[in-house]
Every structure is written in structure tokens, then in C-alpha cells.
Design an enzyme around this catalytic site. Structure first.
Site, PDB file in Angstrom:
ATOM      1  N   GLY A 112       0.830  -1.206   0.000  1.00  0.00           N
ATOM      2  CA  GLY A 112       0.000   0.000   0.000  1.00  0.00           C
ATOM      3  C   GLY A 112       0.867   1.260   0.000  1.00  0.00           C
ATOM      4  CB  THR A 133       5.482  -6.452   4.558  1.00  0.00           C
ATOM      5  OG1 THR A 133       4.474  -7.344   5.014  1.00  0.00           O
ATOM      6  CG2 THR A 133       5.935  -6.947   3.200  1.00  0.00           C
ATOM      7  CG  ASP A 135       1.939  -9.544   5.384  1.00  0.00           C
ATOM      8  OD1 ASP A 135       2.053 -10.106   6.486  1.00  0.00           O
ATOM      9  OD2 ASP A 135       1.141  -8.617   5.163  1.00  0.00           O
ATOM     10  NE  ARG A 170      -4.622 -30.622  25.277  1.00  0.00           N
ATOM     11  CZ  ARG A 170      -4.554 -29.759  26.277  1.00  0.00           C
ATOM     12  NH1 ARG A 170      -3.800 -28.690  26.185  1.00  0.00           N
ATOM     13  NH2 ARG A 170      -5.250 -29.963  27.374  1.00  0.00           N
TER      14      ARG A 170
HETATM   15  O1  F6P Z   1       0.859  -6.522   6.904  1.00  0.00           O
HETATM   16  C1  F6P Z   1       1.338  -6.988   8.107  1.00  0.00           C
HETATM   17  C2  F6P Z   1       0.220  -7.547   8.943  1.00  0.00           C
HETATM   18  O2  F6P Z   1       0.773  -7.936  10.184  1.00  0.00           O
HETATM   19  C3  F6P Z   1      -0.559  -8.688   8.321  1.00  0.00           C
HETATM   20  O3  F6P Z   1       0.121  -9.901   8.381  1.00  0.00           O
HETATM   21  C4  F6P Z   1      -1.819  -8.616   9.133  1.00  0.00           C
HETATM   22  O4  F6P Z   1      -2.896  -9.179   8.429  1.00  0.00           O
HETATM   23  C5  F6P Z   1      -2.007  -7.157   9.339  1.00  0.00           C
HETATM   24  O5  F6P Z   1      -0.736  -6.568   9.212  1.00  0.00           O
HETATM   25  C6  F6P Z   1      -2.598  -6.749  10.655  1.00  0.00           C
HETATM   26  O6  F6P Z   1      -2.839  -5.384  10.595  1.00  0.00           O
HETATM   27  P1  F6P Z   1      -3.142  -4.423  11.815  1.00  0.00           P
HETATM   28  O7  F6P Z   1      -1.830  -4.064  12.437  1.00  0.00           O
HETATM   29  O8  F6P Z   1      -3.770  -3.233  11.171  1.00  0.00           O
HETATM   30  O9  F6P Z   1      -4.032  -5.155  12.752  1.00  0.00           O
END
Ligand code: F6P
Length: 356
Positions: A112, A133, A135, A170
Site C-alpha cells: 500500500g 513487511t 508478509d 494434542r
Molecule cells: O501486513 C502486516 C500484517 O501484520 C498482516 O500480516 C496482518 O494481516 C495485518 O498486518 C494486521 O494489521 P493491523 O496491524 O492493522 O491489525
């Protein structure tokens, strides 16, 4: 020359380390380099805020997690819509870039952030992006900073959960972040020796998953670990749009697939099943040694690009080498896991179940 920094989107380990490397490089290689720290991501620039900083302010930040500038999410869609005063946020960003006297702005962020950075470039601002990131989903780079630190944290969590899983016999589900991408779950799952890995790129069948877990138990395994990406999707949900899936889940009182899965697996396999959501521990904390090295390389290279006057780009890693891509080429694109890639096949080859 005056260089601005902003960190935008979710935080992760390595933001400070990258800014440190940029500032140290420019301090050594550009005469009279000045630095301006912009607080709270694009929000600070919309408000026209900037704090003068020295290279020495960044010097001790190599191993410090989070971001000393603060960060916020500001969705890309908000950038071009008119506000009450008739101006868009993009108008304000550009006006304040000029007002603050910037010669270059470093934007550290995810997909973004890069989209907005590309807009700023199109409006004539000198911008250099840095790929941040957990991600690991930024298009055009093999790896993003923050990712490997998060992998280490999540893999350690799987190790810890394993001892409880073994003690109690588990099945343990561990939900891992990653948004729409499965990279973090895939890497952490492999590193943590997960028996099953569920990622958004490979919609899974509960039947397949349960068959595999039951077969493991019949073969004598006492514990089962399932790494579940927060964005994992059931095969039957896959045809629907993300929004519609989220809506249907919300109606059942669920956010991700993990809670539902724990219940179903428990019932079908007759094994006690528990779920753990790792959440923000994956983003917090200090950068790993790998990330410290990566951040130093990315930041030093970004400083060199700025010195050479190469703007409108984002720094990237390709086949182990640091390089750059045009922001316009990568903006709006994502890098996802290829279900047929070598790494997925390697895991499947040793018996890891992806639910397909
Ligand atoms: O983009 C990084 C991240 O941690 C994602 O893995 C996750 O979905 C999101 O941000 C969580 O966002 P926020 O900090 O807005 O809850």
C-alpha cells in the site's frame, strides 16, 4: 540536500535498521546532508510535520525493533478522494513535500505504501521506496525486511507448542499472520516441522487434512502441528470473494478459519485439538541477524540511489543481489506463493499436508 524519512503501514523489525543505514551512508557520501523524520507515516506528511534529525540519531538503531518515527495505516484509496477543504491527501502530501524543502523522500512500507509512493512520483516528488513487511508479498523482490525475523518468531512458537502437543497428545493449530499471502506460514511451518501447512494460495479440504492427521497418528505420531495462515481458505470458500467469505464467517462469529477448524478436527479425529493465534508477537521485537544484514544492504543501496539522483524506484533483492524496480512497475501488484513451486513440493515430498 534534505532527505525525508517516513515509515508507513504495520510495523516490523528492521525499520530503524534501514533508516540507520540510509542516514549513515548519506552522511558519509553527500556533503551537508540534512535529515527530516516525518512522524506517523503519510499522516505526518499530510499535516506537514517533520523533525530535524542527525545521522547520530540513527546510529544506535541497528538492533532496535519498531520504528522511532511511529507509523500508521492510511489506505491508498483515501489518498485521492477529496476532503472537506476540497483538497485530496495527495495534494497535501505534494504541497508539504515542497514546503518542507525535501530533495528526496524515503518511504519504508509495504504494498500500500508503495502505491502511494508511486502516486507521489507521478506528481513530481523524488521518492525511493524500501520493501518492508512480515508478509513478504511485495512484487519484484525476493524478500522483504522484517519477514525473516517474523519467521524466526513463528518457528520458535511452533517449537514451543510442540512440547505441549507431545505431552498431551494434542493436535495444535497455530494461526500465523501474512494477510493474503502464505509466505510466513510456509516458511515458519517448514522451519517448525509442521505436519500440515494451510496457506491462502492452496485452498484446502478438511477431509484431506483429517485423513493426513489420522494417518500420522496410526503411524505412531503422538503430536500434530498445523500451521494455519490467517488468510487460509477452505476449498468450498475459494470461489467466493474475500469480502463475501469474511461476511459469511462473521455471521458464524468467526474471523479466520482457525477456530472452525479446531472444532471440526477435534470432532472428526477424536483428538483433543487446540488453537493458538500468534498475532502481533510476530511483528514486534528486535530484528534478527539476517534482517540486520539485509536492512544494512538495502539502506546503504537506497542511499547510493539517492546520491545518484535515481528516484521513482524501490530497492529490491533479486537472486541474492540488491537492485531496484520502478515504483510504477510494481505498484498495485502482489507476490504470492506459487502452489507448484519447489519449496511447496519439497515440503509435500516429505509428507507435509497442504490439504489438497
Ligand atoms: O501486513 C502486516 C500484517 O501484520 C498482516 O500480516 C496482518 O494481516 C495485518 O498486518 C494486521 O494489521 P493491523 O496491524 O492493522 O491489525
Amino acid at each position: 540536500m534534505k532527505f525525508g524519512f517516513l515509515t508507513s503501514g504495520g510495523d516490523c523489525a528492521g525499520l530503524n535498521a534501514v533508516m540507520r543505514a540510509i542516514a549513515l551512508y548519506l552522511d558519509r557520501n553527500v556533503k551537508n546532508a540534512e535529515f527530516l523524520g516525518i512522524p506517523d507515516g503519510y499522516g505526518g506528511l499530510v499535516r506537514g510535520e517533520g523533525v530535524p534529525m542527525k545521522a547520530s540519531d540513527f546510529a544506535g538503531l541497528l538492533n532496535v525493533g519498531g520504528t522511532v518515527l511511529g507509523t500508521r495505516r492510511m489506505p491508498f484509496k483515501m489518498m485521492t478522494s477529496e476532503e472537506e477543504d476540497g483538497e485530496t491527501r495527495l495534494d497535501k502530501l505534494c504541497a508539504n513535500y515542497k514546503k518542507l524543502g525535501l530533495d528526496c523522500l524515503f518511504t519504508l512500507g509495504g504494498a500500500g505504501t508503495h502505491r502511494t509512493a508511486a502516486l507521489l512520483c507521478a506528481e513530481g516528488c523524488n521518492v525511493i521506496g524500501l520493501p518492508k513487511t512480515i508478509d513478504n508479498d511485495i512484487y519484484g523482490t525476493d524478500v522483504t525486511f522484517g519477514f525473516h525475523t517474523a519467521v524466526d518468531v513463528a518457528a520458535e512458537a511452533l517449537d514451543r507448542v510442540r512440547t505441549t502437543s507431545e505431552s498431551h497428545g494434542r493436535t495444535m493449530l497455530v494461526e500465523i499472520m501474512g494477510n493474503k499471502a502464505g509466505w510466513l506460514t510456509l516458511y515458519a511451518g517448514i522451519a517448525g516441522g509442521a505436519d500440515a501447512i494451510l496457506i491462502p494460495e492452496i485452498p484446502f479440504s478438511i477431509d484431506r487434512l483429517c485423513e493426513s492427521l489420522e494417518a500420522d497418528r496410526r503411524a505412531g505420531k503422538r503430536c500434530s502441528i498445523v500451521a494455519v495462515a490467517e488468510g487460509a481458505v477452505l476449498a468450498e470458500e475459494a470461489p467466493y470473494r474475500r469480502k463475501d467469505r469474511a461476511f459469511a464467517r462473521a455471521e458464524r462469529g468467526e474471523t479466520t478459519v482457525t477456530a472452525h477448524l479446531a472444532e471440526v478436527i477435534g470432532e472428526r479425529t477424536g483428538t483433543e485439538t487446540r488453537a493458538t493465534v500468534l498475532g502481533y508477537v510476530q511483528r514486534g521485537g528486535n530484528p534478527s541477524a539476517y534482517d540486520r544484514v539485509l536492512c544494512t544492504r538495502l539502506g546503504s543501496y537506497a542511499g547510493m540511489l539517492a546520491r545518484q539522483g535515481r528516484f521513482g524506484v524501490t530497492v529490491a533483492v533479486s537472486r541474492g543481489e540488491i537492485t531496484f524496480n520502478a515504483l510504477a512497475d510494481i505498484a498495485g501488484k502482489y507476490k504470492l506463493v506459487d502452489p507448484d513451486s519447489e519449496i511447496v513440493r519439497a515440503a509435500e515430498g516429505i509428507g507435509v499436508c497442504f490439504g489438497r
